[in-house]
Design a protein around this motif. Structure first.
Motif, PDB file in Angstrom:
ATOM      1  N   THR A  47       0.829  -1.213   0.000  1.00 38.81           N
ATOM      2  CA  THR A  47       0.000   0.000   0.000  1.00 38.81           C
ATOM      3  C   THR A  47       0.859   1.257   0.000  1.00 38.81           C
ATOM      4  OG1 THR A  47      -0.264  -0.124   2.413  1.00 38.81           O
ATOM      5  CG2 THR A  47      -2.019  -1.059   1.074  1.00 38.81           C
ATOM      6  N   ASP A  80       2.031   1.732  -3.564  1.00 41.92           N
ATOM      7  CA  ASP A  80       0.910   2.184  -4.388  1.00 41.92           C
ATOM      8  C   ASP A  80       0.568   3.645  -4.106  1.00 41.92           C
ATOM      9  OD1 ASP A  80      -1.114   1.643  -6.360  1.00 41.92           O
ATOM     10  OD2 ASP A  80      -2.583   1.630  -4.746  1.00 41.92           O
ATOM     11  N   SER A  81       0.506   4.013  -2.838  1.00 39.76           N
ATOM     12  CA  SER A  81       0.136   5.391  -2.490  1.00 39.76           C
ATOM     13  C   SER A  81       1.213   6.399  -2.878  1.00 39.76           C
ATOM     14  CB  SER A  81      -0.198   5.509  -1.003  1.00 39.76           C
ATOM     15  OG  SER A  81       0.940   5.261  -0.219  1.00 39.76           O
ATOM     16  N   HIS A  96       2.919   2.111  -8.678  1.00 40.64           N
ATOM     17  CA  HIS A  96       1.865   1.120  -8.843  1.00 40.64           C
ATOM     18  C   HIS A  96       2.363  -0.204  -9.412  1.00 40.64           C
ATOM     19  CE1 HIS A  96      -0.488   4.616  -8.009  1.00 40.64           C
ATOM     20  NE2 HIS A  96      -0.161   5.180  -9.167  1.00 40.64           N
ATOM     21  N   GLU A  97       3.232  -0.145 -10.413  1.00 38.46           N
ATOM     22  CA  GLU A  97       3.733  -1.383 -11.028  1.00 38.46           C
ATOM     23  C   GLU A  97       4.551  -2.204 -10.027  1.00 38.46           C
ATOM     24  OE1 GLU A  97       2.964  -2.626 -13.949  1.00 38.46           O
ATOM     25  OE2 GLU A  97       1.894  -0.891 -14.760  1.00 38.46           O
ATOM     26  N   ALA A 141       4.047  -2.041  -6.766  1.00 35.51           N
ATOM     27  CA  ALA A 141       3.113  -2.430  -5.713  1.00 35.51           C
ATOM     28  C   ALA A 141       2.295  -3.660  -6.086  1.00 35.51           C
ATOM     29  CB  ALA A 141       2.174  -1.265  -5.397  1.00 35.51           C
ATOM     30  N   LEU A 142       1.985  -3.813  -7.369  1.00 37.49           N
ATOM     31  CA  LEU A 142       1.077  -4.878  -7.788  1.00 37.49           C
ATOM     32  C   LEU A 142       1.518  -6.276  -7.332  1.00 37.49           C
ATOM     33  CD1 LEU A 142      -1.507  -5.688  -9.234  1.00 37.49           C
ATOM     34  CD2 LEU A 142      -0.169  -5.805 -11.345  1.00 37.49           C
ATOM     35  N   ASN A 188      -7.111  -3.268  -1.259  1.00 35.87           N
ATOM     36  CA  ASN A 188      -5.821  -2.673  -1.625  1.00 35.87           C
ATOM     37  C   ASN A 188      -5.392  -3.095  -3.024  1.00 35.87           C
ATOM     38  OD1 ASN A 188      -5.681  -1.424   0.880  1.00 35.87           O
ATOM     39  ND2 ASN A 188      -4.451  -3.046   1.783  1.00 35.87           N
ATOM     40  N   CYS A 231      -4.964  -0.735  -6.548  1.00 31.45           N
ATOM     41  CA  CYS A 231      -3.750  -0.748  -7.359  1.00 31.45           C
ATOM     42  C   CYS A 231      -4.064  -1.096  -8.811  1.00 31.45           C
ATOM     43  CB  CYS A 231      -2.739  -1.727  -6.767  1.00 31.45           C
ATOM     44  SG  CYS A 231      -1.146  -1.739  -7.622  1.00 31.45           S
ATOM     45  N   ASP A 265      -5.338   1.842 -10.435  1.00 33.16           N
ATOM     46  CA  ASP A 265      -4.268   2.821 -10.657  1.00 33.16           C
ATOM     47  C   ASP A 265      -3.441   2.529 -11.905  1.00 33.16           C
ATOM     48  OD1 ASP A 265      -4.970   4.278  -8.397  1.00 33.16           O
ATOM     49  OD2 ASP A 265      -3.528   3.245  -7.105  1.00 33.16           O
TER      50      ASP A 265
END
Length: 92
Positions: A27, A30-31, A35-36, A38-39, A66, A70, A73
């Motif tokens: 998270t 992502d925040s 994003h890539e 975080a996935l 969560n 993502c 996003d």
């Protein structure tokens, strides 16, 4: 983020704190617009929670939420929608 994950990485995969740490890492990435990165972390978090915390509905729903955020996003809205529908169904 990473510092917390590194702290708990040596614990058993089933350790609740370790499962929580990977979710926080995902998270946080992502925040912060990563994003890539975080996935796969959020996918791993959901998989671990399903494996070791399947008895805790709220933990699973949080991990799904969560991951859905993502996916949104990075533009994978259809996949996010599937998760959001599952979350909604389980909360009603």
């Amino acid at each position: 983020g990473w510092a917390m994950w590194k702290t708990y990485l040596g614990r058993p995969e089933s350790d609740g704190t370790r499962c929580n740490a990977i979710g926080i890492l995902g998270t946080t990435l992502d925040s912060n617009g990563r994003h890539e990165e975080a996935l796969p972390v959020l996918e791993a978090s959901l998989a671990l929670n399903r494996r070791y915390c399947s008895h805790d509905e709220e933990v699973i729903l949080i991990a799904q939420t969560n991951l859905a955020a993502c996916l949104d996003d990075i533009g994978r809205c259809d996949e996010a929608l599937v998760l959001k529908r599952e979350i909604y169904t389980r909360r009603v």
